[in-house]
Design a protein around this motif. Sequence first.
Motif, PDB file in Angstrom:
ATOM      1  N   GLY A  17       0.869  -1.205   0.008  1.00  0.00           N
ATOM      2  CA  GLY A  17       0.022   0.030   0.088  1.00  0.00           C
ATOM      3  C   GLY A  17       0.835   1.142   0.070  1.00  0.00           C
ATOM      4  O   GLY A  17       0.504   2.369   0.146  1.00  0.00           O
ATOM      5  N   GLN A  18       2.083   1.248  -0.124  1.00  0.00           N
ATOM      6  CA  GLN A  18       3.095   2.285  -0.006  1.00  0.00           C
ATOM      7  C   GLN A  18       3.103   2.930  -1.547  1.00  0.00           C
ATOM      8  O   GLN A  18       2.968   2.143  -2.570  1.00  0.00           O
ATOM      9  CB  GLN A  18       4.332   1.858   0.486  1.00  0.00           C
ATOM     10  N   ALA A  19       3.448   4.147  -1.459  1.00  0.00           N
ATOM     11  CA  ALA A  19       3.576   4.679  -2.890  1.00  0.00           C
ATOM     12  C   ALA A  19       4.922   4.091  -3.384  1.00  0.00           C
ATOM     13  O   ALA A  19       5.967   3.808  -2.494  1.00  0.00           O
ATOM     14  CB  ALA A  19       3.487   6.204  -2.650  1.00  0.00           C
ATOM     15  N   VAL A  20       4.893   3.997  -4.791  1.00  0.00           N
ATOM     16  CA  VAL A  20       6.121   3.599  -5.345  1.00  0.00           C
ATOM     17  C   VAL A  20       7.373   4.146  -5.186  1.00  0.00           C
ATOM     18  O   VAL A  20       8.592   3.776  -5.016  1.00  0.00           O
ATOM     19  CB  VAL A  20       5.633   3.526  -6.852  1.00  0.00           C
ATOM     20  N   SER A  21       7.344   5.670  -4.860  1.00  0.00           N
ATOM     21  CA  SER A  21       8.378   6.446  -4.614  1.00  0.00           C
ATOM     22  C   SER A  21       9.084   6.196  -2.965  1.00  0.00           C
ATOM     23  O   SER A  21      10.181   6.596  -3.057  1.00  0.00           O
ATOM     24  CB  SER A  21       8.240   7.999  -4.946  1.00  0.00           C
ATOM     25  N   GLU A  22       8.071   5.837  -2.401  1.00  0.00           N
ATOM     26  CA  GLU A  22       8.730   5.677  -0.710  1.00  0.00           C
ATOM     27  C   GLU A  22       8.685   4.060  -0.573  1.00  0.00           C
ATOM     28  O   GLU A  22       8.574   3.724   0.561  1.00  0.00           O
ATOM     29  CB  GLU A  22       7.679   6.225   0.123  1.00  0.00           C
ATOM     30  N   CYS A  23       8.727   3.237  -1.537  1.00  0.00           N
ATOM     31  CA  CYS A  23       8.675   1.554  -1.436  1.00  0.00           C
ATOM     32  C   CYS A  23       9.750   1.203  -0.609  1.00  0.00           C
ATOM     33  O   CYS A  23      11.067   1.509  -0.957  1.00  0.00           O
ATOM     34  CB  CYS A  23       8.537   1.151  -2.705  1.00  0.00           C
ATOM     35  N   THR A  24       9.768   0.524   0.131  1.00  0.00           N
ATOM     36  CA  THR A  24      10.693  -0.143   1.277  1.00  0.00           C
ATOM     37  C   THR A  24      11.094  -1.733   0.816  1.00  0.00           C
ATOM     38  O   THR A  24      12.018  -2.263   1.027  1.00  0.00           O
ATOM     39  CB  THR A  24      10.573  -0.123   2.544  1.00  0.00           C
ATOM     40  N   GLY A  25       9.961  -2.301  -0.133  1.00  0.00           N
ATOM     41  CA  GLY A  25      10.307  -3.718  -0.457  1.00  0.00           C
ATOM     42  C   GLY A  25      10.618  -3.734  -2.131  1.00  0.00           C
ATOM     43  O   GLY A  25      11.584  -3.088  -2.308  1.00  0.00           O
ATOM     44  N   TYR A  26       9.669  -4.454  -2.761  1.00  0.00           N
ATOM     45  CA  TYR A  26      10.015  -4.500  -4.380  1.00  0.00           C
ATOM     46  C   TYR A  26       8.825  -3.787  -5.051  1.00  0.00           C
ATOM     47  O   TYR A  26       7.886  -3.591  -4.645  1.00  0.00           O
ATOM     48  CB  TYR A  26       9.921  -5.829  -4.596  1.00  0.00           C
ATOM     49  N   VAL A  27       9.387  -3.047  -6.187  1.00  0.00           N
ATOM     50  CA  VAL A  27       8.339  -2.693  -7.141  1.00  0.00           C
ATOM     51  C   VAL A  27       8.057  -3.400  -8.185  1.00  0.00           C
ATOM     52  O   VAL A  27       8.969  -4.123  -8.975  1.00  0.00           O
ATOM     53  CB  VAL A  27       8.906  -1.242  -7.542  1.00  0.00           C
ATOM     54  N   LEU A  28       6.886  -3.758  -8.359  1.00  0.00           N
ATOM     55  CA  LEU A  28       5.977  -4.755  -9.299  1.00  0.00           C
ATOM     56  C   LEU A  28       5.556  -3.777 -10.486  1.00  0.00           C
ATOM     57  O   LEU A  28       4.853  -2.963 -10.118  1.00  0.00           O
ATOM     58  CB  LEU A  28       5.027  -5.485  -8.746  1.00  0.00           C
TER      59      LEU A  28
END
Length: 81
Positions: A17-28
């Motif tokens: 649910g995080q914004a992509v610019s603030e992602c701490t995991g992986y971006v799909l």
Amino acid sequence: MAQCVILNADGTLSPTGQAVSECTGYVLVSGSEYGLIQAVNTAFSAPSPAQAQGWFIGAWGAVMVFYIASRCVGAVISMFK
């Protein structure tokens, strides 16, 4: 559309649910987004030494071909004066 996900211990992905610019995991990302990213990376990457050498020799060769052709045409035109 890109989505931020995390990798669970059992190997599954869960959205954060995080914004992509603030992602701490992986971006799909989708396939079309990935293709666009690859195209941009390719367009702005530095050429390899072989490519740079080819462009230099090609440009130099074109100048030399046009110069020699103009000398030949000039020699033929000067015969008619």
